[in-house]
Write a protein that holds these residues in place. Structure first.
Motif, PDB file in Angstrom:
ATOM      1  N   HIS A 146       1.557   6.556  -7.008  1.00  0.00           N
ATOM      2  CA  HIS A 146       0.532   7.526  -7.390  1.00  0.00           C
ATOM      3  C   HIS A 146       1.104   8.951  -7.375  1.00  0.00           C
ATOM      4  O   HIS A 146       0.812   9.745  -8.279  1.00  0.00           O
ATOM      5  CB  HIS A 146      -0.682   7.423  -6.458  1.00  0.00           C
ATOM      6  CG  HIS A 146      -1.796   8.327  -6.841  1.00  0.00           C
ATOM      7  ND1 HIS A 146      -2.580   8.116  -7.955  1.00  0.00           N
ATOM      8  CD2 HIS A 146      -2.253   9.468  -6.271  1.00  0.00           C
ATOM      9  CE1 HIS A 146      -3.472   9.077  -8.054  1.00  0.00           C
ATOM     10  NE2 HIS A 146      -3.301   9.916  -7.038  1.00  0.00           N
TER      11      HIS A 146
ATOM     12  N   ARG B 208       1.990   1.789  -3.433  1.00  0.00           N
ATOM     13  CA  ARG B 208       0.927   2.328  -4.292  1.00  0.00           C
ATOM     14  C   ARG B 208       0.807   3.836  -4.118  1.00  0.00           C
ATOM     15  O   ARG B 208       0.602   4.575  -5.088  1.00  0.00           O
ATOM     16  CB  ARG B 208      -0.403   1.650  -3.980  1.00  0.00           C
ATOM     17  CG  ARG B 208      -0.474   0.215  -4.479  1.00  0.00           C
ATOM     18  CD  ARG B 208      -1.819  -0.421  -4.223  1.00  0.00           C
ATOM     19  NE  ARG B 208      -2.879   0.396  -4.810  1.00  0.00           N
ATOM     20  CZ  ARG B 208      -4.143   0.358  -4.420  1.00  0.00           C
ATOM     21  NH1 ARG B 208      -4.514  -0.420  -3.437  1.00  0.00           N
ATOM     22  NH2 ARG B 208      -5.042   1.106  -5.013  1.00  0.00           N
TER      23      ARG B 208
ATOM     24  N   GLU C 205       0.830  -1.216   0.000  1.00  0.00           N
ATOM     25  CA  GLU C 205       0.000   0.000   0.000  1.00  0.00           C
ATOM     26  C   GLU C 205       0.856   1.255   0.000  1.00  0.00           C
ATOM     27  O   GLU C 205       0.538   2.234  -0.690  1.00  0.00           O
ATOM     28  CB  GLU C 205      -0.960   0.001   1.187  1.00  0.00           C
ATOM     29  CG  GLU C 205      -2.035  -1.066   1.099  1.00  0.00           C
ATOM     30  CD  GLU C 205      -2.842  -0.991  -0.194  1.00  0.00           C
ATOM     31  OE1 GLU C 205      -3.251   0.117  -0.605  1.00  0.00           O
ATOM     32  OE2 GLU C 205      -3.052  -2.049  -0.815  1.00  0.00           O
TER      33      GLU C 205
END
Length: 122
Positions: free
Chosen positions: A14, A10, A7
């Motif tokens: 991003h 991610r 996570e």
């Protein structure tokens, strides 16, 4: 742990896709979580034996620095706000608890003897 790493990756990916990675300070901070008799007690931060409840994750990544690795000295949650204000180039209010740890984030030595306190539910 792998799930957290995925996570976090991610989020960083991003920021890169959005063109924000080189202009965003990322902070990962947590509390001590629940204890389920790992240290002969249970509940929210009830461990009075050792420093299990007092030692919590704090990661600050400033893309303008190379990073400073793992710090062994005591830092406190009250120091996060002054640190982020300095890293953002802003002045701290005249009256503010805590000290800036920005020099640690930049990889410089910071020789402070910070008093830190911990309480338990016991």
């Amino acid at each position: 742990m792998q799930s957290f790493d995925d996570e976090a990756g991610r989020i960083l990916d991003h920021l890169e896709v959005c063109g924000l990675a080189e202009n965003t300070i990322v902070v990962v901070y947590s509390d001590h979580g629940m204890e389920f008799f790992e240290h002969e007690t249970w509940g929210q931060g009830n461990s009075a034996v050792g420093d299990f409840s007092a030692r919590i994750p704090l990661i600050i990544r400033d893309p303008r620095t190379q990073g400073s690795g793992v710090q062994q000295q005591t830092v406190r949650s009250v120091d996060i706000a002054p640190t982020l204000l300095e890293l953002a180039g802003l002045k701290s209010p005249i009256v503010m608890d805590g000290v800036s740890l920005a020099s640690l984030v930049r990889g410089e030595n910071l020789d402070l003897d910070l008093a830190a306190f911990n309480e338990t539910g016991i």
